[in-house]
Design an enzyme around this catalytic site. Structure first.
Site, PDB file in Angstrom:
ATOM      1  N   TYR A 137       0.797  -1.229   0.000  1.00 15.65           N
ATOM      2  CA  TYR A 137       0.000   0.000   0.000  1.00 15.65           C
ATOM      3  C   TYR A 137       0.835   1.288   0.000  1.00 15.65           C
ATOM      4  O   TYR A 137       0.281   2.365  -0.163  1.00 15.65           O
ATOM      5  CB  TYR A 137      -0.934   0.022   1.223  1.00 15.65           C
ATOM      6  CG  TYR A 137      -2.217  -0.755   1.001  1.00 15.65           C
ATOM      7  CD1 TYR A 137      -2.200  -2.144   0.952  1.00 15.65           C
ATOM      8  CD2 TYR A 137      -3.438  -0.111   0.849  1.00 15.65           C
ATOM      9  CE1 TYR A 137      -3.372  -2.863   0.750  1.00 15.65           C
ATOM     10  CE2 TYR A 137      -4.606  -0.818   0.641  1.00 15.65           C
ATOM     11  CZ  TYR A 137      -4.565  -2.192   0.589  1.00 15.65           C
ATOM     12  OH  TYR A 137      -5.736  -2.891   0.388  1.00 15.65           O
ATOM     13  N   LYS A 188       2.792 -15.534   3.496  1.00 18.39           N
ATOM     14  CA  LYS A 188       2.969 -16.313   2.272  1.00 18.39           C
ATOM     15  C   LYS A 188       4.480 -16.476   2.083  1.00 18.39           C
ATOM     16  O   LYS A 188       5.017 -16.184   1.019  1.00 18.39           O
ATOM     17  CB  LYS A 188       2.305 -15.516   1.135  1.00 18.39           C
ATOM     18  CG  LYS A 188       2.067 -16.276  -0.143  1.00 18.39           C
ATOM     19  CD  LYS A 188       1.091 -17.425  -0.056  1.00 18.39           C
ATOM     20  CE  LYS A 188       1.243 -18.260  -1.328  1.00 18.39           C
ATOM     21  NZ  LYS A 188       0.876 -19.659  -1.183  1.00 18.39           N
ATOM     22  N   ASP A 221      -3.446 -18.377   1.875  1.00 19.41           N
ATOM     23  CA  ASP A 221      -4.381 -19.081   0.979  1.00 19.41           C
ATOM     24  C   ASP A 221      -5.128 -20.174   1.752  1.00 19.41           C
ATOM     25  O   ASP A 221      -6.350 -20.319   1.638  1.00 19.41           O
ATOM     26  CB  ASP A 221      -3.665 -19.636  -0.268  1.00 19.41           C
ATOM     27  CG  ASP A 221      -2.378 -20.384   0.035  1.00 19.41           C
ATOM     28  OD1 ASP A 221      -1.906 -20.355   1.194  1.00 19.41           O
ATOM     29  OD2 ASP A 221      -1.830 -21.024  -0.894  1.00 19.41           O
ATOM     30  N   ASP A 245      -6.693  -6.841   4.123  1.00 21.73           N
ATOM     31  CA  ASP A 245      -7.773  -6.261   3.328  1.00 21.73           C
ATOM     32  C   ASP A 245      -8.631  -7.379   2.752  1.00 21.73           C
ATOM     33  O   ASP A 245      -9.861  -7.363   2.847  1.00 21.73           O
ATOM     34  CB  ASP A 245      -7.170  -5.410   2.203  1.00 21.73           C
ATOM     35  CG  ASP A 245      -8.239  -4.835   1.301  1.00 21.73           C
ATOM     36  OD1 ASP A 245      -9.222  -4.297   1.838  1.00 21.73           O
ATOM     37  OD2 ASP A 245      -8.103  -4.947   0.065  1.00 21.73           O
ATOM     38  N   ASP A 249     -12.705  -8.971   3.923  1.00 20.90           N
ATOM     39  CA  ASP A 249     -13.896  -9.023   3.061  1.00 20.90           C
ATOM     40  C   ASP A 249     -14.487 -10.429   3.108  1.00 20.90           C
ATOM     41  O   ASP A 249     -15.707 -10.601   3.186  1.00 20.90           O
ATOM     42  CB  ASP A 249     -13.559  -8.654   1.606  1.00 20.90           C
ATOM     43  CG  ASP A 249     -13.820  -7.171   1.315  1.00 20.90           C
ATOM     44  OD1 ASP A 249     -13.680  -6.349   2.251  1.00 20.90           O
ATOM     45  OD2 ASP A 249     -14.171  -6.841   0.173  1.00 20.90           O
TER      46      ASP A 249
HETATM   47  C1  IPM Z   1     -10.597  -1.080   2.933  1.00 23.21           C
HETATM   48  C2  IPM Z   1     -10.679  -0.638   1.500  1.00 23.21           C
HETATM   49  C3  IPM Z   1      -9.442   0.180   1.118  1.00 23.21           C
HETATM   50  C4  IPM Z   1      -8.217  -0.687   1.351  1.00 23.21           C
HETATM   51  C5  IPM Z   1      -9.499   0.747  -0.326  1.00 23.21           C
HETATM   52  C6  IPM Z   1     -10.687   1.661  -0.516  1.00 23.21           C
HETATM   53  C7  IPM Z   1      -8.223   1.441  -0.730  1.00 23.21           C
HETATM   54  O1  IPM Z   1     -10.842  -1.746   0.660  1.00 23.21           O
HETATM   55  O2  IPM Z   1     -10.515  -0.211   3.823  1.00 23.21           O
HETATM   56  O3  IPM Z   1     -10.633  -2.276   3.203  1.00 23.21           O
HETATM   57  O4  IPM Z   1      -7.821  -1.442   0.453  1.00 23.21           O
HETATM   58  O5  IPM Z   1      -7.639  -0.583   2.424  1.00 23.21           O
HETATM   59 MN    MN Z   2     -11.083  -3.609   1.707  1.00 21.15          MN
END
Ligand code: IPM
Ligand code: MN
Length: 351
Positions: A137, A188, A221, A245, A249
Site C-alpha cells: 500500500y 505467504k 491461501d 484487506d 472481506d
Molecule cells: C478497505 C478498502 C481500502 C483498502 C481501499 C478503498 C483502498 O478496501 O478499507 O478495506 O484497500 O484498504
Molecule cells: Mn477492503
C-alpha cells in the site's frame, strides 16, 4: 472532559451511514451527559471536483492537534476513476497519523446471518489485526515504457522490522488483555521468501514473550479455506496490509455481509480513525437503503477507544436485537431504510 471528533462522511453512501453514526453519538451524549464536540469536514469527491481539495495540511494539523478521533464514512466515486482523492484522504489518515493497527472484528452477531451450513453465530468470533502503514500500500514503484508493448510496472512490498513487530505485538497484547488463547499469523513465506520470512521470524520471536498464548502460523491461501470450513478455530489473526484487506472481506461474508463489518484504525495510545469496512457503494447512494449497522458498531469501537467503557457492548447488543427483530435494512433481512434503522437504534438507546 470534552472529546473532539472529526467527522468525514466522504462519498457515496458514506454521508448517509455517518449521519446515523452521528445521531447515535448525539443520543448517547445527551443520555449520559457526555461532552462530545463534532467537527464536520466535507472532504470527498464533490469537494475535489469543485476545487481540487483532497486533504489539506490545515485540516490534517487541526485533526492531529485538536481531536481525539475521526469518524469516516467511505471514499470512492466513479467520477474520479483513479481514486486519487480517496487515496489522499484515506491514506493521509492511515499513513499520516501512523495508524498502524487496523483492528477488524469478524464477529457474526446472529445465527440468521451465518452463511455456512451447519454453523452458528457463535462459531465466528475472530479479531483481525491488519498492518495498516506498510506493505504493497505504500505506493513505491512506477512504470517504465508506459503504454508501449514493452511496458513494465513495478510495485514494491515494503516491510520493516519495526512495522512488522509492532502489529504482531499489538495482536498478542490484545489477545492477552481479552483472555484469548491463540494468535494466528497469516503470511505467504513459501512464495515471498524475503518479506514474509521477516514476518515469520518476528512472529516466532515475539510469541516467546507470551507463553500463555498459542502462536500458530497459517499460509494466507489456506486461511481462506479454513475460514470457510470452520471459522471457530480462529480467535486472533495478524497479517500484512494486503492480506488483511482481502481476508476481512471474506470475513464480512461470515458476518452477514459488508453492511455488518466495523473497523478501527489506531495508533495505540494515540488518535484513532474509525470507519465501516464497506466502501462507498455508488449504486446504493441516495436511496436510503444502505445498512448503517456497520457504522453503529464502528461508533461503539470509537467510544470504547475514547474511554466510554461499555458503549461498544451496548451498541453491539442493540445491533444484535435489530437483526433478531428485523429492524434493519434488506441486506440483513429487514424492510427498513437507512434512516429508520438509525431511528430504531436511537430509540433503543433512549428506552
Ligand atoms: C478497505 C478498502 C481500502 C483498502 C481501499 C478503498 C483502498 O478496501 O478499507 O478495506 O484497500 O484498504
Ligand atoms: Mn477492503
Amino acid at each position: 472532559m470534552t472529546k473532539k471528533i472529526a467527522v468525514i462522511g466522504g462519498d457515496g453512501i458514506g454521508p448517509e451511514v455517518v449521519a446515523v453514526g452521528v445521531r447515535v453519538l448525539e443520543t448517547l451524549a445527551e443520555r449520559e451527559g457526555w461532552d462530545l464536540a463534532l467537527t464536520h469536514y466535507d472532504f470527498g469527491a464533490d469537494r475535489y471536483l469543485k476545487d481540487g481539495t483532497t486533504f489539506p495540511e490545515e485540516a490534517q494539523s487541526a485533526i492531529r492537534e485538536d481531536h481525539d478521533a475521526v469518524l469516516l464514512g467511505a471514499l470512492g466515486d466513479p467520477r474520479v476513476p483513479d481514486m486519487s482523492h480517496a487515496r489522499d484522504i484515506l491514506f493521509g489518515l492511515r499513513f499520516g497519523f501512523d495508524l498502524y493497527c487496523n483492528l477488524r472484528p469478524v464477529r457474526c452477531l446472529h445465527d440468521r446471518l451465518m452463511p455456512l451450513v451447519g454453523r452458528a453465530a457463535k462459531d465466528c468470533d475472530i479479531t483481525v489485526f491488519r498492518e495498516n502503514t506498510e506493505g504493497i500500500y505504500v505506493g513505491m514503484g512506477g512504470h517504465f515504457k508506459k503504454g508501449t508493448a514493452d511496458e513494465v510496472a513495478i510495485q514494491e512490498d515494503l516491510n520493516t522490522r519495526k512495522g512488522v513487530e509492532r502489529i504482531i505485538r499489538a495482536a498478542f497484547e490484545w489477545a492477552k488483555a481479552n483472555g484469548k488463547t491463540k494468535v494466528h499469523m497469516a503470511d505467504k513465506h513459501n512464495a515471498m521468501k524475503h518479506a514474509h520470512e521477516l514476518w515469520l521470524r518476528v512472529f516466532n520471536e515475539v510469541a516467546t514473550e507470551y507463553p500463555g498464548i498459542e502462536a500458530k502460523h497459517v499460509f494466507v491461501d489456506a486461511l481462506c479455506l479454513f475460514l470457510i470450513q470452520d471459522p471457530s478455530q480462529f480467535e486472533v489473526i495478524v497479517t500484512c496490509n494486503l492480506f488483511g484487506d482481502i481476508v476481512t472481506d471474506l470475513g464480512a461474508a461470515l458476518q452477514g455481509g459488508m453492511g455488518m463489518a466495523a473497523s478501527a484504525n489506531i495508533h495505540p495510545g494515540g488518535l484513532g480513525m474509525f470507519e465501516p469496512v464497506h466502501g462507498s457503494a455508488p449504486p446504493l447512494t441516495g436511496k436510503d437503503v444502505a445498512n448503517p449497522l456497520a457504522t453503529v458498531l464502528t461508533v461503539g469501537m470509537m467510544l470504547e477507544h475514547l474511554g466510554f467503557a461499555g458503549a461498544e457492548k451496548e451498541l453491539e447488543g442493540i445491533v444484535r436485537r435489530a437483526i433478531e427483530e428485523k429492524q434493519c435494512t434488506s441486506d440483513v433481512g429487514g424492510e427498513l431504510g437507512t434512516k429508520a434503522t438509525g431511528d430504531w437504534v436511537c430509540a433503543q438507546l433512549r428506552a
